[in-house]
Design an enzyme around this catalytic site. Structure first.
Site, PDB file in Angstrom:
ATOM      1  N   SER A 307      41.029  39.613  48.581  1.00  6.75           N
ATOM      2  CA  SER A 307      39.956  39.191  47.813  1.00  6.75           C
ATOM      3  C   SER A 307      39.064  40.141  47.243  1.00  6.75           C
ATOM      4  CB  SER A 307      39.030  38.087  48.955  1.00  6.75           C
ATOM      5  OG  SER A 307      39.976  36.885  49.467  1.00  6.75           O
ATOM      6  N   ASP A 318      43.995  48.924  37.011  1.00  7.87           N
ATOM      7  CA  ASP A 318      43.918  48.719  35.682  1.00  7.87           C
ATOM      8  C   ASP A 318      43.360  49.719  34.676  1.00  7.87           C
ATOM      9  OD1 ASP A 318      45.417  46.229  36.419  1.00  7.87           O
ATOM     10  OD2 ASP A 318      43.893  45.017  35.437  1.00  7.87           O
ATOM     11  N   LYS A 332      44.929  37.107  47.627  1.00  6.50           N
ATOM     12  CA  LYS A 332      44.021  36.004  47.473  1.00  6.50           C
ATOM     13  C   LYS A 332      43.217  36.166  46.443  1.00  6.50           C
ATOM     14  CE  LYS A 332      40.374  33.282  49.822  1.00  6.50           C
ATOM     15  NZ  LYS A 332      39.281  33.581  48.860  1.00  6.50           N
TER      16      LYS A 332
END
Length: 403
Positions: A307, A318, A332
């Site tokens: 999460s 990224d 999740k």
């Protein structure tokens, strides 16, 4: 540091797993998660009509029970059962109704002392899965490990969709035992765990040789981003030239704290994540820029990183702001909001899915590390630099980045 504007001063967005700490039911680290009154969710024109007959069958059944059942009926229990049945029918294990006792457990502060077994669990493939036991906790000392499946509690089978029921059985008094059946590598074994008082320190830091700072984050509780900022600052003042941020076994917590933590290492104005809600409306969360942008950084992750941990991991990966070391994360990629219902109850609802800056949703998939390293099957507690192969690799990678 950027935080999402709230719809009222007490509302909070959460993204995390369930935690078996405070009697097992207080969720997401047991932190105080702000909430929103349910009547504030609907616009005036959307208020339920008193002439709505879509629930007539419900009241018809209630009348039949009251008129014919051979024993006295608890009206409050009927109402709670109807509400829980409606919420459960949504089919999402993270959308849950809490009665007064459950809501109190849910909203207990996650920064203090607890009575429980000290293990984080999640739901995968309709099974109750151990994400991580806190080191030194009763669960850890009893031998529970990440990946174990809790199949029975006190001899009664439970599926992932029945997590709340299992939680209600596992919670209990300090010093009292609870019997769990654990499935590991295809073999079931019974484990008896004695509940105890547990103290959590959510941010821990240490200096390693070679001017390397190691910061461990257990949960994304209130104010955690500021605590990490302070911990890194202290290590830097002590000579740290690079940081290992350890999110292994971290189940998540407040979404805005994940944004705040990511902001420490990501340029101002860049997207940390974005969400898509029921109406497919997109909302972006941006970095305000922090003190440690460009600092050599390694992120330690494993199957217990979930999460909010995955929000941070996804953004750092990224943008190439950190090298990820360890194992694939839990997976999740959805966000919950908690709403007050009446004076003492609440409902937690999955309100959106979230995406990394490159548009990746990791729900059910997880995030793969840049450098995959597993812990040895026979590793003995406590984990130290001498026996923690993941931490050893993180040190090796960070030294390369620092040179």
């Amino acid at each position: 540091m950027y935080y999402e504007p709230k719809r009222n001063s007490s509302s909070k967005i959460i993204t995390a797993l369930l935690v078996l700490i405070v009697g097992v039911g207080a969720f997401f680290g047991g932190s105080i998660y702000g909430s929103l009154n349910s009547e504030k969710v609907l616009n005036p024109g959307e208020q339920p009509s008193v002439e709505d007959d879509s629930f007539d069958k419900l009241f018809e059944v209630k009348e039949i029970l009251n008129a014919t059942y051979y024993k006295d009926i608890d009206e409050a229990a009927l109402l709670e059962g109807a509400i829980k049945g409606m919420v459960n029918a949504v089919g999402d294990p993270y959308t849950v109704f809490f009665n007064a006792e459950e809501y109190k457990d849910f909203t207990d502060d996650g920064a203090g002392n607890y009575v429980g077994i000290g293990v984080i669990v999640g739901i995968k493939d309709d099974a109750i899965v151990v994400i991580t036991p806190f080191e030194g906790s009763p669960a850890y000392n009893a031998g529970l490990r990440s990946g174990d499946i809790i199949t029975q509690v006190e001899g009664v089978p439970y599926k992932g969709s029945e997590l709340d029921k299992a939680v209600n059985i596992i919670r209990g008094e300090e010093g009292k035992p609870v019997r769990l059946t654990i499935l590991r590598n295809g073999t079931e074994e019974e484990v008896t765990i004695v509940r105890a008082s547990i103290t959590l320190v959510n941010v821990q830091s240490e200096m390693l040789e070679g001017n390397i700072g190691h910061v461990t984050l257990l949960q994304f509780t209130e104010g955690i981003a500021a605590q990490v900022r302070e911990a890194v600052g202290t290590l830097k003042a002590q000579g740290a030239k690079g940081i290992i941020l350890d999110l292994r076994g971290n189940p998540g917590g407040f979404l805005d704290e994940a944004v705040g933590l990511g902001s420490l290492f990501i340029d101002k104005g860049k997207t940390i994540l974005y969400t898509l809600d029921k109406g497919n409306q997109k909302k972006e969360y941006y970095s305000a820029g922090g003190d440690y942008i460009g600092m050599p950084l390694v992120l330690l992750i494993d199957e217990g990183s979930a999460s909010a941990s995955e929000v941070v991991a996804g953004a750092l990966k990224d943008y190439g702001a950190a090298t990820l070391v360890g194992q694939k994360t839990f997976g999740k990629g959805i966000v919950q909001m908690v709403y007050n219902v009446g004076d003492t109850e609440g409902v937690k609802v999955t309100v959106s899915s979230y995406y990394s800056p490159k548009g990746i949703n990791i729900h059910g998939e997880g995030i793969h590390p840049d450098v995959e390293v597993k812990l040895p099957e026979d590793v003995q507690a406590p984990l130290t630099l001498e026996n923690d192969t993941q931490l050893q690799k993180a040190v090796e990678v960070l030294r390369t980045k620092m040179n």
